[in-house]
Motif scaffolding. Structure first.
Motif, PDB file in Angstrom:
ATOM      1  N   VAL A  73       0.848  -1.197   0.000  1.00 31.57           N
ATOM      2  CA  VAL A  73       0.000   0.000   0.000  1.00 31.57           C
ATOM      3  C   VAL A  73       0.882   1.246   0.000  1.00 31.57           C
ATOM      4  CG1 VAL A  73      -2.059  -1.010   1.066  1.00 31.57           C
ATOM      5  CG2 VAL A  73      -0.170  -0.205   2.517  1.00 31.57           C
ATOM      6  N   LEU A  74       0.370   2.330  -0.573  1.00 32.56           N
ATOM      7  CA  LEU A  74       1.188   3.527  -0.734  1.00 32.56           C
ATOM      8  C   LEU A  74       1.740   4.046   0.583  1.00 32.56           C
ATOM      9  CD1 LEU A  74      -0.271   5.893  -3.469  1.00 32.56           C
ATOM     10  CD2 LEU A  74       1.613   4.287  -3.610  1.00 32.56           C
ATOM     11  N   TYR A  75       0.921   3.992   1.644  1.00 29.95           N
ATOM     12  CA  TYR A  75       1.398   4.558   2.901  1.00 29.95           C
ATOM     13  C   TYR A  75       2.505   3.738   3.549  1.00 29.95           C
ATOM     14  CZ  TYR A  75      -2.156   1.383   4.885  1.00 29.95           C
ATOM     15  OH  TYR A  75      -2.930   0.284   5.208  1.00 29.95           O
ATOM     16  N   ALA A  76       2.771   2.549   3.016  1.00 33.29           N
ATOM     17  CA  ALA A  76       3.900   1.754   3.506  1.00 33.29           C
ATOM     18  C   ALA A  76       5.215   2.166   2.856  1.00 33.29           C
ATOM     19  CB  ALA A  76       3.641   0.266   3.270  1.00 33.29           C
ATOM     20  N   GLN A  77       5.131   3.035   1.842  1.00 35.92           N
ATOM     21  CA  GLN A  77       6.342   3.510   1.168  1.00 35.92           C
ATOM     22  C   GLN A  77       7.156   4.410   2.105  1.00 35.92           C
ATOM     23  OE1 GLN A  77       7.493   2.734  -1.821  1.00 35.92           O
ATOM     24  NE2 GLN A  77       5.740   1.696  -2.743  1.00 35.92           N
ATOM     25  N   PRO A  78       8.487   4.477   1.904  1.00 36.68           N
ATOM     26  CA  PRO A  78       9.328   5.309   2.777  1.00 36.68           C
ATOM     27  C   PRO A  78       8.899   6.770   2.857  1.00 36.68           C
ATOM     28  CG  PRO A  78      10.689   3.854   1.459  1.00 36.68           C
ATOM     29  CD  PRO A  78       9.286   3.672   0.964  1.00 36.68           C
ATOM     30  N   ILE A  79       8.366   7.318   1.753  1.00 36.60           N
ATOM     31  CA  ILE A  79       7.968   8.726   1.755  1.00 36.60           C
ATOM     32  C   ILE A  79       6.942   9.011   2.853  1.00 36.60           C
ATOM     33  CG2 ILE A  79       6.158   8.399   0.015  1.00 36.60           C
ATOM     34  CD1 ILE A  79       6.907  11.113  -1.154  1.00 36.60           C
ATOM     35  N   PHE A  80       6.072   8.037   3.134  1.00 38.79           N
ATOM     36  CA  PHE A  80       5.068   8.216   4.188  1.00 38.79           C
ATOM     37  C   PHE A  80       5.568   7.707   5.533  1.00 38.79           C
ATOM     38  CE2 PHE A  80       2.549   8.215   0.274  1.00 38.79           C
ATOM     39  CZ  PHE A  80       1.906   9.429   0.436  1.00 38.79           C
ATOM     40  N   GLN A  81       6.296   6.614   5.542  1.00 36.67           N
ATOM     41  CA  GLN A  81       6.813   6.096   6.807  1.00 36.67           C
ATOM     42  C   GLN A  81       7.800   7.074   7.440  1.00 36.67           C
ATOM     43  OE1 GLN A  81       5.749   3.081   8.433  1.00 36.67           O
ATOM     44  NE2 GLN A  81       4.154   3.563   6.909  1.00 36.67           N
ATOM     45  N   LYS A  82       8.578   7.755   6.609  1.00 41.30           N
ATOM     46  CA  LYS A  82       9.532   8.759   7.109  1.00 41.30           C
ATOM     47  C   LYS A  82       8.909  10.152   7.176  1.00 41.30           C
ATOM     48  CE  LYS A  82      13.671   6.458   5.291  1.00 41.30           C
ATOM     49  NZ  LYS A  82      14.854   6.607   4.389  1.00 41.30           N
ATOM     50  N   LYS A  83       7.694  10.281   6.601  1.00 42.69           N
ATOM     51  CA  LYS A  83       7.020  11.577   6.510  1.00 42.69           C
ATOM     52  C   LYS A  83       7.982  12.614   5.925  1.00 42.69           C
ATOM     53  CE  LYS A  83       3.713  10.529  10.143  1.00 42.69           C
ATOM     54  NZ  LYS A  83       3.146  10.875  11.459  1.00 42.69           N
ATOM     55  N   GLN A  84       8.442  12.301   4.723  1.00 43.33           N
ATOM     56  CA  GLN A  84       9.461  13.106   4.069  1.00 43.33           C
ATOM     57  C   GLN A  84       9.107  13.310   2.603  1.00 43.33           C
ATOM     58  OE1 GLN A  84      14.076  12.709   4.537  1.00 43.33           O
ATOM     59  NE2 GLN A  84      13.508  11.441   2.795  1.00 43.33           N
ATOM     60  N   ALA A  85       8.330  14.361   2.330  1.00 42.41           N
ATOM     61  CA  ALA A  85       8.016  14.694   0.943  1.00 42.41           C
ATOM     62  C   ALA A  85       9.208  15.366   0.273  1.00 42.41           C
ATOM     63  CB  ALA A  85       6.796  15.598   0.883  1.00 42.41           C
ATOM     64  N   TYR A  86       9.934  16.135   1.053  1.00 41.33           N
ATOM     65  CA  TYR A  86      11.142  16.813   0.573  1.00 41.33           C
ATOM     66  C   TYR A  86      12.329  16.270   1.358  1.00 41.33           C
ATOM     67  CZ  TYR A  86       7.558  20.028  -1.129  1.00 41.33           C
ATOM     68  OH  TYR A  86       6.457  20.554  -1.737  1.00 41.33           O
ATOM     69  N   LEU A  87      13.454  16.142   0.712  1.00 38.15           N
ATOM     70  CA  LEU A  87      14.630  15.557   1.339  1.00 38.15           C
ATOM     71  C   LEU A  87      14.999  16.297   2.627  1.00 38.15           C
ATOM     72  CD1 LEU A  87      16.713  13.304   0.887  1.00 38.15           C
ATOM     73  CD2 LEU A  87      18.153  14.991  -0.274  1.00 38.15           C
ATOM     74  N   ASN A  88      15.112  15.516   3.697  1.00 38.77           N
ATOM     75  CA  ASN A  88      15.513  16.050   5.004  1.00 38.77           C
ATOM     76  C   ASN A  88      14.544  17.097   5.545  1.00 38.77           C
ATOM     77  OD1 ASN A  88      17.885  14.457   4.898  1.00 38.77           O
ATOM     78  ND2 ASN A  88      18.917  16.038   3.686  1.00 38.77           N
ATOM     79  N   ASN A  89      13.259  16.922   5.251  1.00 41.61           N
ATOM     80  CA  ASN A  89      12.255  17.877   5.713  1.00 41.61           C
ATOM     81  C   ASN A  89      10.934  17.143   5.918  1.00 41.61           C
ATOM     82  OD1 ASN A  89      10.222  20.053   5.686  1.00 41.61           O
ATOM     83  ND2 ASN A  89      11.940  21.362   5.123  1.00 41.61           N
ATOM     84  N   HIS A  90      10.227  17.438   6.985  1.00 39.11           N
ATOM     85  CA  HIS A  90       8.972  16.746   7.296  1.00 39.11           C
ATOM     86  C   HIS A  90       7.728  17.544   6.889  1.00 39.11           C
ATOM     87  CE1 HIS A  90      11.008  13.468   9.247  1.00 39.11           C
ATOM     88  NE2 HIS A  90      11.642  14.288  10.070  1.00 39.11           N
TER      89      HIS A  90
END
Length: 414
Positions: free
Chosen positions: A339-356
């Motif tokens: 599922v999409l929310y299992a992707q690192p972008i959501f697990q790390k809550k990081q849409a932008y590099l090194n930023n939440h």
């Protein structure tokens, strides 16, 4: 008997002949491309091919306004921008879809919120959507997965109740209908893809329908796809009031699109015939859950996805997939790996590099188990190709192979 021995165990394959194939592009596309080149411009505003492509599309879909884009992902972003989705807003969507569905949400610095799915149709429901609505909810992106329409009437009633915009992701649902209405014409915006892996292809590209019929909405949507430049007739206004991307379609894409649209009705009709036969053929096989088509829906089958009832089978989903492949039937375990929310972008809550940002604007939970139906679908799904060039025998072989593998692995009743 030899016929009952799985090919993976040394038995004879069910499918011994190649699947039907055909040529997607031909002289029709070449003619349109040549005409585009002879214009001496490939810019959409000066040429005629993108304009003709959109006019043909509007006529087919019986809509007044649509905007061309560089991709289906871009189309979704344009719709969200035109709808006024902005920083801190929430957009509810499906956890089983391509990453492109959520890219535009995050580019607008809004936050994707995932609603669970119907376990058999793999579509979003009004009930699951309403559970996720908050005061920050600005839009819903409904995903008509694999050409299967969502149950739109309750969703539109919900949107009206909460004053929420509805964007239809129709990348996989060309000519799909719900209660006689074309998907992409029901919500506020309909977003389409002409990526090479869709019903029709211009290599990459997309379109957005503007379903209010309001000219000002069309101008806003058109501008958002073109850096917020407002190009109408011969005038160009470049007074930029807010940020917008450059998602313009080229004349080469428009030219190919003109020829491809002429084939679309046949493509979707043939896919529907093949998909319906496959659904019918596996309906009574023990351990197999056929893909459920939404009530009063017509599916254009971008692919076919069944799920396994593993409690009735002696194998895992991966073992079933491998055995089916050995029978000569290409398939894929699941549609996307997770599922999409299992992707690192959501697990790390990081849409932008090194930023939440924008996830840090609220308390957002993307924990595994958030959408149990969606997770179960992907853990038990087998995805099968459907192609307009397949023969009737190809589908009969698919049915026979599924039946063979399921029967071999069927648990005996104690």
């Amino acid at each position: 008997m030899e016929g009952n021995i799985l090919a993976i165990n040394g038995g004879a394959k069910v499918k011994t002949t190649p699947f039907g194939t055909g040529q997607r592009f031909g002289l029709e596309e070449a003619k349109e491309l040549l005409e585009a080149l002879e214009q001496n411009t490939l810019f959409y505003h000066f040429g005629h091919k993108v304009k003709q492509f959109l006019q043909d599309f509007n006529n087919l879909y019986q809509v007044k306004h649509s905007v061309a884009t560089s991709s289906g992902t871009a189309a979704l972003h344009v719709a969200l921008g035109a709808a006024g989705v902005t920083a801190g807003d929430e957009v509810i969507t499906s956890p089983i879809t391509d990453q492109g569905t959520v890219v535009g949400i995050l580019y607008q610095n809004a936050i994707p919120v995932f609603a669970d799915l119907d376990p058999h149709s793999y579509t979003m429901t009004a009930t699951s959507i309403e559970e996720k609505i908050t005061a920050k909810t600005k839009a819903i992106i409904v995903v008509h997965l694999a050409g299967n329409p969502c149950d739109m009437d309750p969703i539109m009633e919900l949107a009206k109740k909460y004053n929420i915009k509805v964007v239809e992701d129709c990348a996989q649902s060309y000519l799909t209908t719900y209660k006689g209405r074309l998907t992409g014409t029901i919500g506020d915006y309909g977003c389409f893809s002409t990526n090479d892996f869709k019903h029709i292809s211009t290599g990459d590209g997309g379109m957005v329908t503007v379903n209010s019929g309001n000219e000002s909405d069309y101008f806003t949507t058109h501008a958002f796809a073109d850096k917020n430049y407002r190009r109408q007739e011969d005038a160009v206004m470049k007074d930029i009031e807010y940020l917008a991307p450059n998602y313009r379609m080229t004349e080469l894409q428009g030219a190919v699109g003109i020829a491809q649209l002429k084939k679309l009705n046949w493509i979707c009709t043939r896919r529907n015939e093949l998909g319906e036969r496959l659904k019918q053929g596996i309906a009574t096989i023990k351990g197999i859950n056929p893909m459920k088509i939404t009530n009063e829906g017509w599916c254009s089958y971008w692919f076919y996805m069944l799920t396994l009832n593993l409690e009735q089978l002696t194998c895992s989903r991966e073992e079933f997939s491998e055995a089916l492949a050995e029978e000569g039937i290409p398939n894929q375990p699941g549609y996307i790996p997770k599922v999409l929310y299992a992707q690192p972008i959501f697990q790390k809550k990081q849409a932008y590099l090194n930023n939440h940002y924008p996830f840090n604007l609220g308390a957002y939970d993307y924990s595994i188990g958030s959408c149990p139906n969606a997770e179960s679908i992907l853990e038990t799904a087998i995805r099968l190709n459907i192609n307009e060039f397949y023969t009737d025998q190809d589908v009969e072989d698919m049915i026979a192979a599924i039946n063979k593998v399921a029967s071999f692995h069927s648990k005996s009743i104690s």
